[in-house]
Enzyme design. Structure first.
Site, mmCIF file in Angstrom:
data_model
loop_
_atom_site.group_PDB
_atom_site.id
_atom_site.type_symbol
_atom_site.label_atom_id
_atom_site.label_comp_id
_atom_site.label_asym_id
_atom_site.label_seq_id
_atom_site.Cartn_x
_atom_site.Cartn_y
_atom_site.Cartn_z
ATOM 1 N N HIS A 193 0.835 -1.204 0.000
ATOM 2 C CA HIS A 193 0.000 0.000 0.000
ATOM 3 C C HIS A 193 0.874 1.259 0.000
ATOM 4 O O HIS A 193 0.421 2.326 -0.425
ATOM 5 C CB HIS A 193 -0.905 0.037 1.231
ATOM 6 C CG HIS A 193 -1.992 -0.990 1.222
ATOM 7 N ND1 HIS A 193 -1.793 -2.278 1.617
ATOM 8 C CD2 HIS A 193 -3.298 -0.899 0.853
ATOM 9 C CE1 HIS A 193 -2.922 -2.956 1.506
ATOM 10 N NE2 HIS A 193 -3.850 -2.143 1.047
ATOM 11 N N ASP A 267 -4.993 -6.458 -7.301
ATOM 12 C CA ASP A 267 -5.137 -5.660 -6.092
ATOM 13 C C ASP A 267 -5.342 -4.220 -6.552
ATOM 14 O O ASP A 267 -5.159 -3.888 -7.727
ATOM 15 C CB ASP A 267 -3.889 -5.799 -5.222
ATOM 16 C CG ASP A 267 -4.192 -5.678 -3.722
ATOM 17 O OD1 ASP A 267 -5.256 -5.130 -3.380
ATOM 18 O OD2 ASP A 267 -3.375 -6.132 -2.915
#
Length: 523
Positions: A193, A267
């Protein structure tokens, strides 16, 4: 499920089916409606920001499905969420299962299969038909900031067996399962992230450890696999190339070598490993070039539009062929027919009837998996007729993948419910706590002390001065490594309601802790 043929669909609608988008709020926004109407958007993802109650979620899903089936090709939506259990549980009204690592501590495939089916029935009752779970990463890095207790453990064979069983449970009730994060995010010390992690192991090690759970899931018929934004130079030859946009990973390895012909889902492309590199729009084109079927852009309408338009432009200019788009669309339609089509003809479960089963199973798993790692001094159980001090630490989520849900006083509340008279001490980072009497019973509730030296120092001080003390790790079992060798140590691998209740009952002596550590604690 009546729909147009792939050949008859306009290009804009075909490309729209290849995208998964999120939005803010508990009702459909103007932006998400526009994506559905203009591009025939094929997939929606829910986060906690979209969820307030079971009735609200069910109504939201129904409204979005009505919007989608009324336009374009008439294809229903995949409505997805991350309901892994434990620290990543978007549905938060007391029915969520404990973490996958706690299931790993039980090491029971039948229980994992039942967990998948139980979660699946609850999701279906809310109109959610794709669960972005199970996590198939082998967590063998104690410093991993993003996987940790989301994994079943460090043994590839056990992760493979439990993950395949959970996926089978989900799909047995017409909810698509999506294993993640291929080729494996378990041995990283960086959160994708926030940056691009690199797994530098040689190919033989990757095949032996990281790939094994995905191979087992493929062999057992899992519907979908999520790609990860991690670099694997042994596969790609490039330490700066995320796996998500690598054809060596998606096509050569996953499609050809491992034989996977299900859905490949990215993702989120707004994670910094992509967003701060090639960017979401270019990332979308390159992910499809690499072999992905569904491109996820979870948050920003402008980025969602830009990514869809980038793929449309790539087809119109010849960079991507329409045949390539059609192959992904055919996989998407096939999976929707299999899962959504099956659920349309089956009796829809009612949430009120699913909830008690979910809570019961959460209790069963937690009671099985709570682990008394060390108790040489026979401190546990405590005496409920005596006063108990509970020292808890404030804590924030370990990764953007999680939600801010940790309540440092939850253990105190659970211990009060099982009969203890409690004094609670909540310690913020940098603070210390002193308990004067040496013969007091104390529970020190650690929350990722491995990554917090102030918390670790406070734990060591308490352990040094008090004999009747147990450390309860409610976030990270690796906290054991910061405790002295003689410390009594108990772990729940997460702070879900069932896990906390099981810990309280263990400390009171009404639950016998039978779980075994599914990871190795470093010295």
């Amino acid at each position: 499920m009546q729909t147009q043929t792939v050949a008859s669909m306009p290009l804009t609608q075909k490309v729209g089916q290849l995208f998964m988008a999120g939005f803010d709020g508990t009702e459909p926004t103007a932006g998400i409606r526009e994506l559905i109407r203009e591009y025939n958007l094929g997939n929606i993802i829910y986060f906690t920001r979209n969820i307030t109650s079971p009735a609200q979620v069910a109504a939201l899903s129904a409204e979005l499905q009505s919007e989608a089936t009324a336009v374009g090709a008439g294809l229903p939506l995949f409505v997805a969420t991350d309901q892994e259990g434990g620290v990543v549980s978007r549905l938060n009204w007391g029915t969520q299962l404990p973490s996958q690592m706690l299931i790993g501590a039980c090491d029971d495939e039948a229980m994992a299969r039942k967990a998948g089916a139980t979660v699946g029935r609850e999701l279906r009752s809310l109109g959610i038909n794709l669960n972005l779970a199970p996590v198939l990463d082998v967590n063998n890095n104690p410093d991993n900031p993003v996987i940790g207790v989301r994994s079943f453990g460090e043994n590839p064979e056990r992760v493979a067996a439990l993950g395949a069983a959970m996926a089978q449970g989900l799909q047995s009730v017409a909810v698509a399962a999506c294993g993640k994060h291929f080729p494996g995010h378990g041995d990283t010390a960086v959160d994708s992230h926030l940056d691009l992690p690199v797994v530098a192991h040689e190919r033989s090690r990757l095949e032996r450890v990281e790939f094994a759970p995905f191979e087992a899931a493929i062999q057992s018929g899992i519907d979908a696999i999520m790609t990860t934004h991690v670099a694997f130079p042994a596969i790609t030859g490039d330490a700066e190339l995320p796996a998500t946009i690598s054809s060596a990973v998606q096509t050569a390895l996953l499609r050809k070598q491992l034989g996977f012909d299900g859905l490949l889902v990215t993702d989120c492309l707004e994670m910094d490993a992509i967003a701060e590199g090639v960017g979401p729009a270019e990332g979308a084109v390159r992910a499809i070039e690499a072999g992905c079927d569904i491109v996820t852009v979870s948050h920003t309408l402008e980025r969602q539009r830009a990514a869809i338009e980038a793929v449309l432009t790539a087809v119109r200019t010849g960079r991507l062929t329409e045949e390539r788009i059609d192959r992904s669309l055919q996989r998407i339609r096939r999976c929707k027919q299999q899962r959504i089509g099956a659920s349309e003809t089956a009796e829809k479960p009612e949430w009120n009837r699913c909830a008690p089963e979910s809570k019961q199973l959460a209790t069963e798993i937690a009671n099985c998996g709570v682990t008394l790692v060390r108790d040489d001094s026979e401190t546990v159980p405590f005496d409920t007729s005596r006063h108990l001090h509970v020292v808890s630490f404030t804590g924030t989520r370990g990764s953007p993948a999680e939600d801010e849900r940790y309540d440092p006083e939850a253990v105190s509340a659970a211990l009060s419910e099982v009969g203890f008279e409690i004094t609670t001490h909540t310690v913020a980072t940098g603070e210390t706590v002193e308990i004067a009497a040496e013969n007091e019973q104390i529970v020190a509730v650690s929350y990722d002390a491995l990554a917090n030296e102030s918390q670790a120092a406070t734990l060591r001080t308490l352990i040094a001065h008090h004999d009747q003390l147990a450390v309860l790790a409610v976030r990270n079992p690796y906290d054991l490594s910061v405790c002295p060798d003689a410390a009594t140590f108990l772990t729940t691998y997460g702070y879900s309601p069932g896990a906390i209740q099981a810990a309280a009952k263990t400390l009171a002596g009404t639950v016998d802790p039978t779980g075994t550590l599914p990871v190795t604690i470093p010295d």
